[in-house]
Design a protein around this motif. Structure first.
Motif, mmCIF file in Angstrom:
data_model
loop_
_atom_site.group_PDB
_atom_site.id
_atom_site.type_symbol
_atom_site.label_atom_id
_atom_site.label_comp_id
_atom_site.label_asym_id
_atom_site.label_seq_id
_atom_site.Cartn_x
_atom_site.Cartn_y
_atom_site.Cartn_z
ATOM 1 N N THR A 200 79.793 3.612 -69.734
ATOM 2 C CA THR A 200 78.720 3.156 -70.613
ATOM 3 C C THR A 200 78.794 3.754 -72.010
ATOM 4 O OG1 THR A 200 77.282 4.916 -69.753
ATOM 5 C CG2 THR A 200 77.133 2.760 -68.706
ATOM 6 N N SER A 201 79.794 4.583 -72.283
ATOM 7 C CA SER A 201 79.941 5.165 -73.616
ATOM 8 C C SER A 201 80.459 4.118 -74.584
ATOM 9 C CB SER A 201 80.912 6.348 -73.579
ATOM 10 O OG SER A 201 80.416 7.394 -72.767
ATOM 11 N N PRO A 202 79.991 4.153 -75.833
ATOM 12 C CA PRO A 202 80.497 3.186 -76.815
ATOM 13 C C PRO A 202 81.952 3.447 -77.132
ATOM 14 C CG PRO A 202 79.139 4.847 -77.876
ATOM 15 C CD PRO A 202 78.985 5.061 -76.398
ATOM 16 N N MET A 203 82.673 2.406 -77.460
ATOM 17 C CA MET A 203 84.073 2.546 -77.831
ATOM 18 C C MET A 203 84.200 3.346 -79.124
ATOM 19 S SD MET A 203 85.865 1.043 -75.500
ATOM 20 C CE MET A 203 87.461 0.724 -76.238
ATOM 21 N N GLY A 204 85.257 4.109 -79.226
ATOM 22 C CA GLY A 204 85.466 4.924 -80.409
ATOM 23 C C GLY A 204 85.874 4.087 -81.608
ATOM 24 N N ALA A 205 85.830 4.732 -82.771
ATOM 25 C CA ALA A 205 86.170 4.031 -84.003
ATOM 26 C C ALA A 205 87.658 3.767 -84.112
ATOM 27 C CB ALA A 205 85.701 4.853 -85.205
ATOM 28 N N SER A 206 88.452 4.523 -83.410
ATOM 29 C CA SER A 206 89.901 4.357 -83.496
ATOM 30 C C SER A 206 90.328 3.043 -82.863
ATOM 31 C CB SER A 206 90.603 5.531 -82.788
ATOM 32 O OG SER A 206 91.978 5.259 -82.664
ATOM 33 N N PRO A 207 91.279 2.330 -83.461
ATOM 34 C CA PRO A 207 91.751 1.080 -82.858
ATOM 35 C C PRO A 207 92.622 1.310 -81.639
ATOM 36 C CG PRO A 207 93.017 1.588 -84.816
ATOM 37 C CD PRO A 207 91.916 2.593 -84.760
#
Length: 254
Positions: A200-207
């Motif tokens: 449930t954690s948001p995806m990180g900013a890194s692609p």
């Protein structure tokens, strides 16, 4: 509509869905509330007052379930006492309590599914199917299944609360410890809690997918540690009360 208003409206919708699935869950169990004690119910509640007498409350905390068994589930067994004081030996009263616990678990499951799926419709359908499935009838009508009911309830709360913030860590630890004091199956939460946090954690900013996975894993470390600490605390309480850790052996109750 302002952002605060949107959040309030969303909160109202979730509350209404929780009440709806809880009511549906209780209604599905209502036909089975009346009747006599089943199987181990008589041994646990009718043939002894160990868990239903206020005078023996302290003693009950130092006695493993069934006396000769390796099970120690003090939070669940203690929960029988208020019911005994309220409705005596009436099985329907204890089953009504069980139906309410089951309804509360269904509501917590709905919120957890909203968090996992992002869809209130899918979450309601999943929680309703779980709550009304025929397999769930036994855990309500069989009063001795209170251990499963409360373990499931606190487990759902633990997964719902799981997160990296200090408040969430504290709530997770309390709920995991409570579940472990109801049934030993709660020990598996040390693995499930971090999985839910990672999912449930948001995806990180890194692609990079690898970076996102690492970020998710990092967010799950503290909740996992909180769950482990809670299980250790439950085992420590058992050691204090009984002087032993859980072990395999004969057991009349499951």
């Amino acid at each position: 509509m302002c952002r605060v208003g949107v959040r309030c409206l969303s909160g109202v919708h979730r509350a209404l869905l929780c009440m709806a699935v809880a009511a549906l869950s209780f209604a599905a169990q209502a036909p089975g509330l009346r009747g006599v004690f089943l199987w181990d119910d008589a041994l646990l509640l009718a043939q002894t007052d160990l868990y239903t007498s206020a005078a023996r409350w302290g003693e009950s905390l130092r006695v493993p379930l069934g006396v000769e068994t390796a099970y120690w589930r003090p939070l669940a067994t203690t929960s029988f006492l208020p019911g005994a004081l309220l409705h005596g030996g009436d099985p329907a009263g204890w089953r009504a309590e069980a139906a309410l616990i089951h309804a509360g678990t269904a509501a917590a499951l709905l919120l957890l599914l909203v968090r996992l799926t992002g869809s209130r419709a899918a979450a309601f359908l999943g929680a309703a199917l779980w709550a009304c499935h025929p397999a769930q009838i036994e855990t309500v009508t069989w009063i001795s299944a209170r251990f499963d009911l409360l373990c499931g309830f606190f487990s759902a709360l633990a997964l719902l609360a799981a997160g990296p913030s200090v408040v969430r860590l504290g709530l997770t630890a309390l709920a995991v410890c409570a579940a472990a004091l109801c049934k030993e199956a709660a020990f598996v939460l040390v693995a499930v809690v971090p999985l839910v946090v990672a999912a449930t954690s948001p995806m990180g900013a890194s692609p990079s997918t690898g970076a996102s996975l690492r970020e998710r894993a990092a967010r799950a470390v503290r909740p996992a540690a909180a769950a482990v600490a809670a299980i250790v605390a439950a085992l420590a309480l058992r050691l204090i009360a009984l002087g032993t850790l859980p072990s395999a052996g004969p057991h009349p109750f499951d």
